[in-house]
Design a protein around this motif. Sequence first.
Motif, PDB file in Angstrom:
ATOM      1  N   ALA A  91       9.691 -22.110  19.920  1.00  0.00           N
ATOM      2  CA  ALA A  91       9.994 -20.884  20.665  1.00  0.00           C
ATOM      3  C   ALA A  91      10.159 -19.701  19.715  1.00  0.00           C
ATOM      4  O   ALA A  91       9.677 -18.593  19.996  1.00  0.00           O
ATOM      5  CB  ALA A  91      11.236 -21.066  21.517  1.00  0.00           C
ATOM      6  N   ALA A  92      10.807 -19.907  18.587  1.00  0.00           N
ATOM      7  CA  ALA A  92      11.000 -18.831  17.614  1.00  0.00           C
ATOM      8  C   ALA A  92       9.663 -18.419  16.992  1.00  0.00           C
ATOM      9  O   ALA A  92       9.417 -17.229  16.776  1.00  0.00           O
ATOM     10  CB  ALA A  92      11.965 -19.270  16.518  1.00  0.00           C
ATOM     11  N   LEU A  93       8.786 -19.381  16.715  1.00  0.00           N
ATOM     12  CA  LEU A  93       7.472 -19.054  16.154  1.00  0.00           C
ATOM     13  C   LEU A  93       6.629 -18.273  17.151  1.00  0.00           C
ATOM     14  O   LEU A  93       5.999 -17.277  16.797  1.00  0.00           O
ATOM     15  CB  LEU A  93       6.743 -20.333  15.720  1.00  0.00           C
ATOM     16  N   VAL A  94       6.650 -18.696  18.412  1.00  0.00           N
ATOM     17  CA  VAL A  94       5.905 -17.969  19.457  1.00  0.00           C
ATOM     18  C   VAL A  94       6.443 -16.548  19.603  1.00  0.00           C
ATOM     19  O   VAL A  94       5.674 -15.585  19.687  1.00  0.00           O
ATOM     20  CB  VAL A  94       5.964 -18.738  20.799  1.00  0.00           C
ATOM     21  N   ALA A  95       7.756 -16.394  19.606  1.00  0.00           N
ATOM     22  CA  ALA A  95       8.352 -15.056  19.723  1.00  0.00           C
ATOM     23  C   ALA A  95       7.968 -14.183  18.533  1.00  0.00           C
ATOM     24  O   ALA A  95       7.669 -12.987  18.706  1.00  0.00           O
ATOM     25  CB  ALA A  95       9.876 -15.172  19.821  1.00  0.00           C
ATOM     26  N   ALA A  96       7.945 -14.748  17.347  1.00  0.00           N
ATOM     27  CA  ALA A  96       7.573 -13.970  16.156  1.00  0.00           C
ATOM     28  C   ALA A  96       6.101 -13.556  16.205  1.00  0.00           C
ATOM     29  O   ALA A  96       5.762 -12.430  15.839  1.00  0.00           O
ATOM     30  CB  ALA A  96       7.848 -14.781  14.891  1.00  0.00           C
ATOM     31  N   ILE A  97       5.226 -14.444  16.662  1.00  0.00           N
ATOM     32  CA  ILE A  97       3.802 -14.098  16.776  1.00  0.00           C
ATOM     33  C   ILE A  97       3.621 -12.984  17.801  1.00  0.00           C
ATOM     34  O   ILE A  97       2.894 -12.009  17.556  1.00  0.00           O
ATOM     35  CB  ILE A  97       2.960 -15.334  17.151  1.00  0.00           C
ATOM     36  N   ARG A  98       4.280 -13.115  18.940  1.00  0.00           N
ATOM     37  CA  ARG A  98       4.181 -12.072  19.984  1.00  0.00           C
ATOM     38  C   ARG A  98       4.715 -10.735  19.470  1.00  0.00           C
ATOM     39  O   ARG A  98       4.120  -9.684  19.721  1.00  0.00           O
ATOM     40  CB  ARG A  98       4.930 -12.503  21.230  1.00  0.00           C
ATOM     41  N   ALA A  99       5.843 -10.756  18.769  1.00  0.00           N
ATOM     42  CA  ALA A  99       6.411  -9.521  18.251  1.00  0.00           C
ATOM     43  C   ALA A  99       5.491  -8.895  17.186  1.00  0.00           C
ATOM     44  O   ALA A  99       5.310  -7.677  17.163  1.00  0.00           O
ATOM     45  CB  ALA A  99       7.791  -9.788  17.653  1.00  0.00           C
ATOM     46  N   ALA A 100       4.904  -9.718  16.338  1.00  0.00           N
ATOM     47  CA  ALA A 100       3.987  -9.201  15.317  1.00  0.00           C
ATOM     48  C   ALA A 100       2.736  -8.622  15.968  1.00  0.00           C
ATOM     49  O   ALA A 100       2.222  -7.587  15.518  1.00  0.00           O
ATOM     50  CB  ALA A 100       3.603 -10.318  14.340  1.00  0.00           C
ATOM     51  N   LYS A 101       2.257  -9.264  17.026  1.00  0.00           N
ATOM     52  CA  LYS A 101       1.090  -8.723  17.758  1.00  0.00           C
ATOM     53  C   LYS A 101       1.430  -7.388  18.406  1.00  0.00           C
ATOM     54  O   LYS A 101       0.622  -6.463  18.399  1.00  0.00           O
ATOM     55  CB  LYS A 101       0.601  -9.722  18.798  1.00  0.00           C
ATOM     56  N   ALA A 102       2.634  -7.280  18.962  1.00  0.00           N
ATOM     57  CA  ALA A 102       3.055  -6.028  19.609  1.00  0.00           C
ATOM     58  C   ALA A 102       3.168  -4.912  18.574  1.00  0.00           C
ATOM     59  O   ALA A 102       2.836  -3.760  18.860  1.00  0.00           O
ATOM     60  CB  ALA A 102       4.378  -6.230  20.321  1.00  0.00           C
ATOM     61  N   GLN A 103       3.642  -5.233  17.369  1.00  0.00           N
ATOM     62  CA  GLN A 103       3.750  -4.228  16.307  1.00  0.00           C
ATOM     63  C   GLN A 103       2.383  -3.841  15.778  1.00  0.00           C
ATOM     64  O   GLN A 103       2.176  -2.712  15.340  1.00  0.00           O
ATOM     65  CB  GLN A 103       4.602  -4.746  15.155  1.00  0.00           C
TER      66      GLN A 103
END
Length: 157
Positions: free
Chosen positions: A140-152
Amino acid sequence: MQLSPAHHDERLTAPRFWWGIAVMTGLACALMLLPLGTMPLLAGLVGGTALTGLLVSSYGAARVRVVNGALAAGDARIPVTALGEPEVLDAEESRAWRTYKADTRAFMLMRSYVPTAVRVEVTDPADPTPYVYVSTREPAALVAAIRAAKAQAVPAE
């Protein structure tokens, strides 16, 4: 230092009992050298344990990171802009994607002792890799980090 939400850093260390196996291998080396005397016995114990410990440590040195707009899994560095939507895989789904659902063209950072994983499709048309499979204890933390990096990484319009 405050880390951004797009940051994830995890080391996939080997299980603790593997270190016990390293010590047992050292003992086996010592026993093989027992007829030669005390010094060879100690050399076998230290050398066998150290060599096996090195192997265990190097295998467990795989890192999974999301940093600077890229997913770094082992030796691979993939920009998040080339990735699709990440998918959390539970233990059963992870096993399926490691075995009968696996694609030989996929990049897979697998550790069988880590039951969960994340699978992300590669959307770059120039890349023949269909998806990235990454074992992780914190999907879950890895998915959240990927999504946040994509949003940035997506420029605001």
